[in-house]
Design a protein around this motif. Structure first.
Motif, PDB file in Angstrom:
ATOM      1  N   LEU A   1     -44.605  17.725  15.320  1.00  0.00           N
ATOM      2  CA  LEU A   1     -44.165  17.214  14.018  1.00  0.00           C
ATOM      3  C   LEU A   1     -43.311  18.235  13.280  1.00  0.00           C
ATOM      4  N   LEU A   2     -43.675  19.502  13.362  1.00  0.00           N
ATOM      5  CA  LEU A   2     -42.873  20.541  12.714  1.00  0.00           C
ATOM      6  C   LEU A   2     -41.468  20.593  13.333  1.00  0.00           C
ATOM      7  N   ALA A   3     -41.398  20.492  14.652  1.00  0.00           N
ATOM      8  CA  ALA A   3     -40.093  20.498  15.323  1.00  0.00           C
ATOM      9  C   ALA A   3     -39.278  19.260  14.944  1.00  0.00           C
ATOM     10  N   ILE A   4     -39.934  18.110  14.842  1.00  0.00           N
ATOM     11  CA  ILE A   4     -39.253  16.875  14.442  1.00  0.00           C
ATOM     12  C   ILE A   4     -38.698  17.007  13.029  1.00  0.00           C
ATOM     13  N   VAL A   5     -39.522  17.471  12.107  1.00  0.00           N
ATOM     14  CA  VAL A   5     -39.078  17.658  10.714  1.00  0.00           C
ATOM     15  C   VAL A   5     -37.883  18.607  10.677  1.00  0.00           C
ATOM     16  N   GLY A   6     -37.977  19.718  11.401  1.00  0.00           N
ATOM     17  CA  GLY A   6     -36.879  20.692  11.414  1.00  0.00           C
ATOM     18  C   GLY A   6     -35.594  20.092  11.940  1.00  0.00           C
ATOM     19  N   GLU A   7     -35.678  19.348  13.026  1.00  0.00           N
ATOM     20  CA  GLU A   7     -34.485  18.744  13.623  1.00  0.00           C
ATOM     21  C   GLU A   7     -33.855  17.724  12.669  1.00  0.00           C
ATOM     22  N   ILE A   8     -34.679  16.870  12.079  1.00  0.00           N
ATOM     23  CA  ILE A   8     -34.149  15.856  11.168  1.00  0.00           C
ATOM     24  C   ILE A   8     -33.514  16.527   9.948  1.00  0.00           C
ATOM     25  N   LEU A   9     -34.195  17.491   9.351  1.00  0.00           N
ATOM     26  CA  LEU A   9     -33.648  18.157   8.171  1.00  0.00           C
ATOM     27  C   LEU A   9     -32.358  18.904   8.490  1.00  0.00           C
ATOM     28  N   ARG A  10     -32.342  19.645   9.597  1.00  0.00           N
ATOM     29  CA  ARG A  10     -31.125  20.382   9.960  1.00  0.00           C
ATOM     30  C   ARG A  10     -29.956  19.421  10.195  1.00  0.00           C
ATOM     31  N   ASN A  11     -30.213  18.304  10.886  1.00  0.00           N
ATOM     32  CA  ASN A  11     -29.145  17.331  11.126  1.00  0.00           C
ATOM     33  C   ASN A  11     -28.679  16.692   9.834  1.00  0.00           C
ATOM     34  N   SER A  12     -29.600  16.370   8.956  1.00  0.00           N
ATOM     35  CA  SER A  12     -29.229  15.775   7.679  1.00  0.00           C
ATOM     36  C   SER A  12     -28.370  16.735   6.866  1.00  0.00           C
TER      37      SER A  12
END
Length: 159
Positions: A77-88
């Motif tokens: 979940l931490l990796a998912i949040v990081g990926e989504i936030l960085r892409n956004s």
């Protein structure tokens, strides 16, 4: 004609080399995160991640419940949040991002919404959405993405 092919081949090799270097950096970062993930709970880790990504022209609001998760769920979940936030941050031109994390009926709900340009889709040689999808599947969860042009992007993950 051969000169043009050689120039294109060099450009392709250079791009591949940069892509590989970027991938190696991501893997190293994720390994480091894995090693240190036991230090704090998921809520604190998400807050720290958001603080590390903060920008003056972006407002990120958080509505996070605190609860225990397994180390695998924590890491993914931490990796998912990081990926989504960085892409956004990198691609959406969003000025606001809202992140929610809750547990309802023994299921974890993660929502990330931005007010950016929308139009998120899987693209060739881009691995963000594919990686997020694989991580959600690894957890036995579901992923829904709504992203119409000009309407922002909404991620909803249930694990």
């Amino acid at each position: 004609a051969n000169e043009g092919l050689a120039t294109q081949a060099r450009a392709d090799i250079r791009k591949t080399r940069f892509d590989i270097t970027s991938l190696i950096e991501k893997v190293r970062s994720e390994i480091l995160e894995l090693r240190s993930s036991g230090a704090r709970n998921l809520e604190d880790e998400i807050r720290a991640l958001v603080e590390s990504l903060a920008a003056a022209d972006l407002k990120i609001s958080l509505d996070l419940e605190s609860f225990s998760v397994t180390s695998l769920v924590h890491h993914e979940l931490l990796a998912i949040v990081g990926e989504i936030l960085r892409n956004s941050i990198a691609h959406s031109r969003a000025t606001r991002i809202a992140l929610t994390l809750s547990r309802i009926n023994n299921q974890i709900h993660l929502g990330i919404n931005d007010d950016g340009v929308g139009g998120v889709e899987v693209r060739e040689n881009h691995w963000g959405i594919i990686g997020i999808t694989e991580r959600v599947e690894r957890l036995g969860g579901t992923l829904a993405i709504e992203s119409e042009q000009g309407m922002g992007t909404h991620f909803h993950i249930v694990v």
